[in-house]
Design a protein around this motif. Structure first.
Motif, mmCIF file in Angstrom:
data_model
loop_
_atom_site.group_PDB
_atom_site.id
_atom_site.type_symbol
_atom_site.label_atom_id
_atom_site.label_comp_id
_atom_site.label_asym_id
_atom_site.label_seq_id
_atom_site.Cartn_x
_atom_site.Cartn_y
_atom_site.Cartn_z
ATOM 1 N N PHE A 261 0.830 -1.205 0.000
ATOM 2 C CA PHE A 261 0.000 0.000 0.000
ATOM 3 C C PHE A 261 0.864 1.254 0.000
ATOM 4 O O PHE A 261 0.620 2.186 -0.780
ATOM 5 C CB PHE A 261 -0.932 0.004 1.218
ATOM 6 C CG PHE A 261 -1.635 1.315 1.451
ATOM 7 C CD1 PHE A 261 -2.757 1.657 0.711
ATOM 8 C CD2 PHE A 261 -1.162 2.219 2.390
ATOM 9 C CE1 PHE A 261 -3.403 2.875 0.913
ATOM 10 C CE2 PHE A 261 -1.807 3.441 2.600
ATOM 11 C CZ PHE A 261 -2.922 3.756 1.860
ATOM 12 N N ASP A 262 1.881 1.300 0.864
ATOM 13 C CA ASP A 262 2.751 2.474 0.924
ATOM 14 C C ASP A 262 3.507 2.674 -0.385
ATOM 15 O O ASP A 262 3.686 3.812 -0.852
ATOM 16 C CB ASP A 262 3.747 2.343 2.085
ATOM 17 C CG ASP A 262 3.083 2.522 3.448
ATOM 18 O OD1 ASP A 262 1.915 2.958 3.485
ATOM 19 O OD2 ASP A 262 3.734 2.230 4.468
ATOM 20 N N LEU A 263 3.940 1.586 -0.998
ATOM 21 C CA LEU A 263 4.661 1.681 -2.272
ATOM 22 C C LEU A 263 3.766 2.263 -3.369
ATOM 23 O O LEU A 263 4.183 3.164 -4.107
ATOM 24 C CB LEU A 263 5.156 0.301 -2.694
ATOM 25 C CG LEU A 263 6.357 -0.276 -1.938
ATOM 26 C CD1 LEU A 263 6.551 -1.731 -2.329
ATOM 27 C CD2 LEU A 263 7.614 0.530 -2.212
ATOM 28 N N ILE A 264 2.541 1.750 -3.464
ATOM 29 C CA ILE A 264 1.625 2.243 -4.492
ATOM 30 C C ILE A 264 1.257 3.697 -4.228
ATOM 31 O O ILE A 264 1.148 4.511 -5.155
ATOM 32 C CB ILE A 264 0.376 1.357 -4.563
ATOM 33 C CG1 ILE A 264 0.760 -0.053 -5.028
ATOM 34 C CG2 ILE A 264 -0.668 1.957 -5.508
ATOM 35 C CD1 ILE A 264 -0.382 -1.053 -4.967
ATOM 36 N N THR A 265 1.080 4.036 -2.959
ATOM 37 C CA THR A 265 0.735 5.414 -2.602
ATOM 38 C C THR A 265 1.848 6.371 -3.008
ATOM 39 O O THR A 265 1.588 7.446 -3.576
ATOM 40 C CB THR A 265 0.467 5.526 -1.086
ATOM 41 O OG1 THR A 265 -0.645 4.679 -0.748
ATOM 42 C CG2 THR A 265 0.148 6.954 -0.691
ATOM 43 N N ALA A 266 3.089 6.013 -2.733
ATOM 44 C CA ALA A 266 4.220 6.851 -3.124
ATOM 45 C C ALA A 266 4.284 7.004 -4.641
ATOM 46 O O ALA A 266 4.515 8.101 -5.169
ATOM 47 C CB ALA A 266 5.524 6.255 -2.584
ATOM 48 N N CYS A 267 4.066 5.900 -5.337
ATOM 49 C CA CYS A 267 4.092 5.911 -6.805
ATOM 50 C C CYS A 267 2.970 6.791 -7.346
ATOM 51 O O CYS A 267 3.181 7.591 -8.272
ATOM 52 C CB CYS A 267 3.961 4.473 -7.294
ATOM 53 S SG CYS A 267 4.187 4.262 -9.055
#
Length: 459
Positions: A261-267
């Motif tokens: 979730f954090d990775l997709i949010t940053a992206c």
């Protein structure tokens, strides 16, 4: 939902109010000072899709769900009341027992005909949830508007407008689980609902003890930047395990254990900001919805069964130039730090802030809000017809603010488990966003766009 126009008819029965099955207390219940903030005064559309189940042959979904809803409202009786506004814009529920609005319907179409991409955006959603006059309002209106549409194949679709002031996504899932349990024959919900909104009320006197950059008033209070609500298009983007692994390779080692979730949010934040083409010195915000129940249950065991709003959305803030000029690790670190800010004291400070600042709206300029629905598992809601084909919010964007989105688990057209990100942007910005994302993922991410299905409806 399909690559070509599809003609089908939806025949709706007259809307009716479904009341609790037995008499319930007549009382006034205050919403919390988290519930009644300006940013939650809207209805969220949700949808749950089910295929045919041979073991349920002879059972009519509309009838089963209507009857079990009536029984569920005995336990969730405030939802059968009406929201009122008092002094200081304070919201409360008048537990009148008037019921929720319910519509039965039939559609001469099968799930197969609707296609294998049953996910946001749903181009025919307006036919799956009838727009009862005044249903966009939150005060003096039914707190739930529900339509159950039976399909020719024996499957069915449950669509609803869910008044956000009455509860959050976790609260909605709890209600849906209770409804589904009773539909399957249970006499009462396995988790008893609790109100206890007083636990998230402002102190006397209220005092702001934390920094709340999510509520900085760049525009006059309770207004939204006009261009945010015009000429938007909806698309959903899928992230397979291989996509997430590719993003993970782009971040520093000390951040590599972060969630998908954090990775997709940053992206998402990085690509969206680049696509907007802002001036380098303009501030941008990413506000991540943080469920605070775990922070509060340790001290207040009565939070078990709490279905009100129990979250904050702390803001990660930087400039467009810094965000786009750094690696994804920069955005990721800001997001993780902002999430760590949410404590019991932070929640209390938000409640106090709402009273002091007259329940103001969150910052909307160059902002986006994202919610993690991967743990909610809406697809698991089972009314007796098994797990859903899809379960969750019906679109990216919420209420008047298209900058709200969510991440939900889903199967793509190939049947692969993935995480889905539905978003709203203007047409040109969306095209630029897609290119930025392709540059990161190597053109492996295939978005889905809204298709104009032709639907004829009758009431």
């Amino acid at each position: 939902m399909s690559s070509s126009p599809l003609l089908f008819t939806v025949r709706r029965f007259q809307p009716e109010l479904v009341l609790p099955a037995t008499p319930t207390p007549r009382e006034i219940k205050l919403l919390s000072d988290i519930d009644d903030q300006q940013g939650l005064r809207f209805n969220i559309p949700a949808i749950f899709i089910y295929s045919h189940e041979s073991s349920m042959a002879g059972k009519e979904p509309v009838e089963v769900l209507r009857n079990s809803l009536s029984q569920t409202l005995v336990y969730y009786y405030p939802l059968a009341g009406r929201i009122k506004e008092g002094d200081g814009r304070k919201l409360m529920v008048d537990c009148t027992g008037e019921g929720v609005m319910f519509i039965g319907a039939e559609a001469d179409v099968t799930l197969d005909q609707l296609g294998d991409s049953l996910h946001p955006p749903f181009p025919c959603f307006q036919e799956l949830l009838y727009d009862v006059p005044g249903s966009e309002l939150v005060i003096d209106r039914p707190i739930r508007l529900i339509q159950v549409t039976r399909l020719n194949c024996g499957g069915f679709i449950v669509a609803m407008n869910w008044n956000h002031t009455s509860g959050d996504g976790i609260g909605l899932k709890q209600f849906m689980n209770a409804w589904a349990e009773i539909a399957r024959g249970a006499h009462q919900p396995s988790i008893q609902p609790v109100w206890h909104r007083e636990l998230l009320m402002a102190r006397a006197p209220p005092r702001i003890t934390c920094n709340h950059r999510e509520y900085e008033q760049i525009l006059p209070p309770n207004t939204i930047k006009e261009e945010d609500i015009t000429t938007i298009v909806h698309q959903s983007f899928f992230f397979k395990l291989s996509d997430i692994a590719r993003i993970r390779l782009m971040i520093p080692f000390h951040l590599s254990q972060c969630t998908a979730f954090d990775l997709i949010t940053a992206c998402f934040w990085y690509c969206r900001t680049k696509a907007l083409r802002l001036e380098p010195e303009e501030e941008v915000r990413m506000m991540v919805i943080v469920n605070a129940r775990s922070r509060l249950i340790a001290k207040h065991s009565s939070f078990v069964g709490y279905y009100g709003n129990c979250f904050a959305f702390p803001a990660a803030v930087t400039t467009a130039g810094k965000l786009c000029g750094n690696s994804l690790g920069y955005a990721l670190e800001l997001i993780r730090k902002s999430k760590d800010e949410v404590t019991e004291e932070y929640m209390q400070s938000v409640a106090d802030f709402m009273v002091i600042k007259e329940r103001c709206l969150f910052t909307t300029v160059n902002s986006c809000i994202i919610s993690d629905l991967t743990r909610a598992k809406f697809r698991e809601v089972n009314f007796g017809w098994g797990e859903g084909v899809y379960g969750g919010v019906a679109q990216g964007g919420a209420g008047p603010f298209p900058g709200v989105t969510f991440i939900v688990p889903h199967k793509n057209a190939k049947g692969e488990e993935c995480l889905m990100l539905p978003i709203c942007l203007s047409y040109e910005v969306m095209k630029r966003f897609e290119k930025e994302l392709d540059d990161i993922l190597g053109s492996q991410n295939h978005p889905t766009t809204s298709v104009s299905n032709f639907v004829k409806s009758t009431l």
